[in-house]
Enzyme design. Structure first.
Site, short mmCIF file in Angstrom:
data_model
loop_
_atom_site.label_atom_id
_atom_site.label_comp_id
_atom_site.label_asym_id
_atom_site.label_seq_id
_atom_site.Cartn_x
_atom_site.Cartn_y
_atom_site.Cartn_z
CE LYS A 126 1.97 -12.31 -3.49
NZ LYS A 126 0.62 -12.91 -3.43
CG HIS A 143 6.36 -9.64 -1.34
ND1 HIS A 143 6.11 -9.92 -2.67
CD2 HIS A 143 5.52 -8.63 -1.01
CE1 HIS A 143 5.15 -9.12 -3.11
NE2 HIS A 143 4.79 -8.32 -2.12
CG HIS A 176 6.78 -5.27 -5.98
ND1 HIS A 176 7.50 -5.41 -4.82
CD2 HIS A 176 5.48 -5.42 -5.61
CE1 HIS A 176 6.69 -5.64 -3.80
NE2 HIS A 176 5.45 -5.63 -4.25
NE ARG A 182 -2.26 -8.69 3.85
CZ ARG A 182 -1.77 -8.76 2.62
NH1 ARG A 182 -2.38 -8.11 1.63
NH2 ARG A 182 -0.68 -9.46 2.36
CE LYS A 235 -2.84 -11.94 1.06
NZ LYS A 235 -3.10 -12.06 -0.39
CB CYS A 262 -3.54 -4.20 -1.10
SG CYS A 262 -4.63 -3.67 0.22
CB SER A 263 -3.11 -7.48 -5.53
OG SER A 263 -2.42 -8.65 -5.92
CD GLU A 309 4.02 -5.88 0.25
OE1 GLU A 309 4.65 -5.73 -0.83
OE2 GLU A 309 3.05 -6.66 0.37
CD GLU A 341 3.32 -3.33 -2.44
OE1 GLU A 341 3.07 -4.52 -2.67
OE2 GLU A 341 2.48 -2.53 -1.97
#
Length: 237
Positions: free
Chosen positions: A39, A43, A55, A74, A78, A90-91, A150, A152
């Site tokens: 992760k 990022h 990802h 959030r 974070k 969101c993940s 991000e 994604e």
């Protein structure tokens, strides 16, 4: 990793563990699995740009029986987009057998159920995997603060359930249900920079491109009419 960890001495311990232990699923722009990566690396904008790391992710939109949408803010700890308001959850599906299942996006739905529990304390029986409707996919890139960001391929899942909530303060600063008017007010505040309100880039993309149409069909019970998992929408902030 040791050098990187040294660079991030101020990182929250819980977030640091997740950054290094969680293995995201790397995909190409057609959502085919091409590998996995931490992760942390997924990022880092430097890695995203130099290696074009993309990802798999998911965004859950949970509505209650009054068709109000559950939002979360959030947590301040974070690493990416702290204290921004966003959709319910969101993940990322992780590179593990149960979350790699392609059939009917079961791996992604399994991951969504896991993270609803992790982040919001929603028990699995309140969010059965069969109740999630995958409605669409989008590909986007968004920097967070220069270092982090991000990139994604995001599957969007909708579920209509009344649930028990016990937010995890390591992940979530605040939660609230909103109707359409309240969401519009929140967006107006974010646009005007009022009260420090910020929205996540992926949430804003979904709101601007899809959400209100989906919301209509959620209320009518006709969501299946707008499902489109064939198209991968390439969207820019």
């Amino acid at each position: 990793m040791a050098a990187a960890a040294g660079d991030d001495a101020g990182m929250d311990a819980v977030q640091r563990r997740l950054m290094f232990e969680d293995e995201c699923i790397l995909v190409d722009e057609q959502d085919n699995v091409v590998g996995h990566e931490s992760k942390y690396n997924c990022h880092l904008m430097e890695k995203i740009e130099s290696e074009n790391l993309l990802h798999r992710a998911f965004s859950v939109f949970l509505f209650n029986s009054k068709y109000e949408l559950l939002l979360q803010q959030r947590s301040a700890t974070k690493v990416t987009f702290p204290l921004v308001w966003t959709n319910t959850c969101c993940s990322h599906p992780l590179y593990r057998e149960s979350e790699l299942i392609q059939e009917n996006y079961l791996g992604t739905r399994n991951a969504a159920q896991r993270k609803l529990l992790d982040e919001l304390g929603i028990p699995a029986e309140d969010a059965p995997v069969d109740e999630f409707t995958p409605v669409g996919r989008m590909l986007y890139k968004a920097p967070s603060d220069g270092k982090w960001g991000e990139h994604e391929l995001d599957s969007i899942l909708i579920i209509v359930r009344d649930v028990k909530l016990q937010p995890n303060p390591d992940e979530v600063a605040d939660v609230k249900y909103v109707n359409r008017e309240q969401l519009k007010e929140l967006i107006q505040k974010a646009d005007a920079g009022e009260d420090g309100v910020k929205l996540s880039p992926w949430f804003r993309l979904i709101v601007d491109n899809f959400l209100m149409r989906w919301w209509d069909h959620v209320e009518k019970g006709t969501l299946s009419e707008v499902v489109d998992m064939e198209t991968i929408h390439k969207l820019k902030e």
